[in-house]
Design a protein around this motif. Structure first.
Motif, PDB file in Angstrom:
ATOM      1  N   GLU A 252      -9.774  20.908  -0.083  1.00 28.60           N
ATOM      2  CA  GLU A 252      -8.943  22.000   0.413  1.00 28.60           C
ATOM      3  C   GLU A 252      -7.503  21.933  -0.108  1.00 28.60           C
ATOM      4  N   GLU A 318      -2.889  25.477  11.086  1.00 31.37           N
ATOM      5  CA  GLU A 318      -3.249  25.169   9.698  1.00 31.37           C
ATOM      6  C   GLU A 318      -4.058  26.313   9.119  1.00 31.37           C
ATOM      7  N   ALA A 320      -6.370  26.812   5.405  1.00 34.89           N
ATOM      8  CA  ALA A 320      -6.826  26.094   4.214  1.00 34.89           C
ATOM      9  C   ALA A 320      -7.769  26.962   3.388  1.00 34.89           C
ATOM     10  N   GLU A 342     -15.603  21.413   6.866  1.00 37.92           N
ATOM     11  CA  GLU A 342     -14.341  22.108   6.570  1.00 37.92           C
ATOM     12  C   GLU A 342     -14.088  22.114   5.061  1.00 37.92           C
ATOM     13  N   HIS A 347     -10.872  27.583   5.875  1.00 41.24           N
ATOM     14  CA  HIS A 347     -10.837  27.445   7.325  1.00 41.24           C
ATOM     15  C   HIS A 347      -9.434  27.655   7.892  1.00 41.24           C
ATOM     16  N   ASP A 382     -10.296  22.457  13.496  1.00 36.59           N
ATOM     17  CA  ASP A 382     -10.567  23.318  12.345  1.00 36.59           C
ATOM     18  C   ASP A 382     -11.840  24.117  12.580  1.00 36.59           C
TER      19      ASP A 382
HETATM   20 ZN    ZN Z   1      -8.078  21.535   6.746  1.00 32.64          ZN
END
Ligand code: ZN
Ligand code: ZN
Length: 412
Positions: A252, A318, A320, A342, A347, A382
């Motif tokens: 990511e 977050e 990503a 993830e 995500h 996540d």
């Molecule tokens: Zn992440």
């Protein structure tokens, strides 16, 4: 298992110590692991001492004893957590004198049949007591790494149709493949992989986008970024000066959403495991950055309790981007484990943001960080929203849209 398994396990352990933690001579190592991962723990310990670690301390988790608390424990005692232990860990992470390795592999559905109120209280108490540790990890005070081990219960969960021994072997094979531990020189492979991730990070940081816009089945939303956001990915420098890979695997690139600038609807594309329970089929509406409507087809009670943990648990910390063609996605396996899943898909995460994703956070007060749009929470969870049908645009500060991903793949 076979000699080739032992050989791969040893290469994996060496990769964890050298590329994952990059442990420095004289550093302590604090490791947590499932009891069933003892073979990997021993190989990791071997390579840690060879690399000059001063002391390796391992804390084992055992599923059987974890269940006993919910079956036999006093109802009023579910708010107890080992704060003394976490306070001590936080101290040696704060000065960077101890590296942190988490080996995971727990059964994602372990607590699914237990009293949800007791599970929620125990999770909440643990999250609170663990806060000093999470603060040092999110502040990136020391080199840390999370990796996975194949355990019988996790293998049964991922491959329910295979006999246990075959399931376990299949899960180990998948782990070695996704982490590149099965390549002739895994450490060199990670250097090349990190170079590619760093090039992507550099491109995105040069763009200075105001927002990202997502379109896919059940998803139509705009996610504002904080003004001084910093994209990160691959190996990063901890504040103790050690370059480490916090997640192995990792595919990511990620940055910080603005806690008040998320609008629209979003649907998850893969199940997620949250503290022993499985959540699947999440749909949410965001208004002014907050989830105003949200439910999940599976594990809705746990999902609702999760986003009600505190004010920041219903906001994003977050974002990503991961191409749909990542090796984890290509494996076709749903691992029911965030570390792997993830990295199979783009995500978002509700909860605590990472300080490294905004410029100058080391010199900002808590109020200043909040005002700049950095989210704070006891949790960081996540969930996957990427697929082969997701389109993502970067929105420039003048409002102009640029294609970033089409059908889940990078455009350029
Ligand atoms: Zn992440
Ligand atoms: Zn995350």
């Amino acid at each position: 298992m076979s000699t080739s398994h032992d050989h791969l396990l040893d290469k994996y352990a060496e990769l964890i110590i050298r590329a994952g933690l990059n442990i420095r001579k004289g550093q302590q190592l604090i490791m947590t692991a499932p009891l069933e991962a003892v073979d990997l723990v021993r190989r990791v310990t071997h390579h840690a001492y060879r690399a000059g670690a001063s002391l390796v301390t391992t804390l084992y988790n055992d599923e059987q004893t974890a269940l006993m608390r919910f079956r036999e424990g006093e109802a009023e005692a579910f708010d107890v957590a080992p704060g003394w232990l976490f306070a001590g860990m936080a101290e040696v992470f704060k000065d960077g004198s101890a590296a942190r390795l988490a080996i995971i592999g727990e059964n994602p559905a372990l607590l699914a049949g237990e009293n949800p109120d007791h599970v929620a209280r125990a999770n909440r108490a643990r999250s609170r007591a663990y806060k000093p540790v999470i603060e040092q990890i999110t502040a990136f005070s020391t080199n840390w790494c999370v990796v996975s081990a194949a355990t019988p219960s996790h293998a049964r969960n991922v491959f329910p149709d295979l006999p246990e021994e075959q399931a376990l072997a299949a899960l180990w094979r998948a782990i070695f493949k996704c982490t590149r531990a099965d390549l002739p020189d895994p450490v060199a492979a990670w250097e090349a992989h990190n170079a590619a991730l760093h090039a992507r990070v550099k491109m995105l940081n040069a763009k200075r986008y105001a927002a990202l816009k997502y379109k896919g089945p059940g998803t139509d939303f705009t996610l504002g970024l904080v003004d001084d956001h910093v994209w990160a990915g691959g190996a990063s420098m901890a504040r103790n000066g050690i370059l480490c890979n916090p997640n192995i695997p990792s595919e990511e690139v990620f940055t910080m959403p603005h806690r008040e600038r998320v609008e629209g609807i979003v649907r998850s594309t893969k199940p997620l495991s949250y503290q022993g329970s499985l959540i699947d089929g999440i749909s949410c509406r965001f208004e002014n950055g907050r989830i105003t409507e949200g439910w999940s087809e599976k594990g809705n009670d746990v999902f609702r309790k999760m986003i009600e943990t505190d004010e920041g648990a219903a906001r994003l910390g977050e974002v990503a981007l991961v191409p749909h063609s990542s090796p984890i996605s290509a494996s076709g396996i749903v691992f029911n484990e965030t570390l792997y899943d993830e990295n199979a898909a783009s995500h978002i995460a509700v909860g605590q943001a990472y300080a490294q994703n905004m410029e100058n956070t080391a010199n900002m007060s808590a109020e200043e960080k909040l005002a700049a749009g950095m989210n704070t929470s006891l949790i960081h969870v996540d969930w996957m929203i990427g697929s082969g049908e997701l389109d993502v645009d970067g929105i420039a500060r003048d409002g102009k849209a640029e294609a970033l991903m089409r059908k889940g793949e990078w455009v350029a």
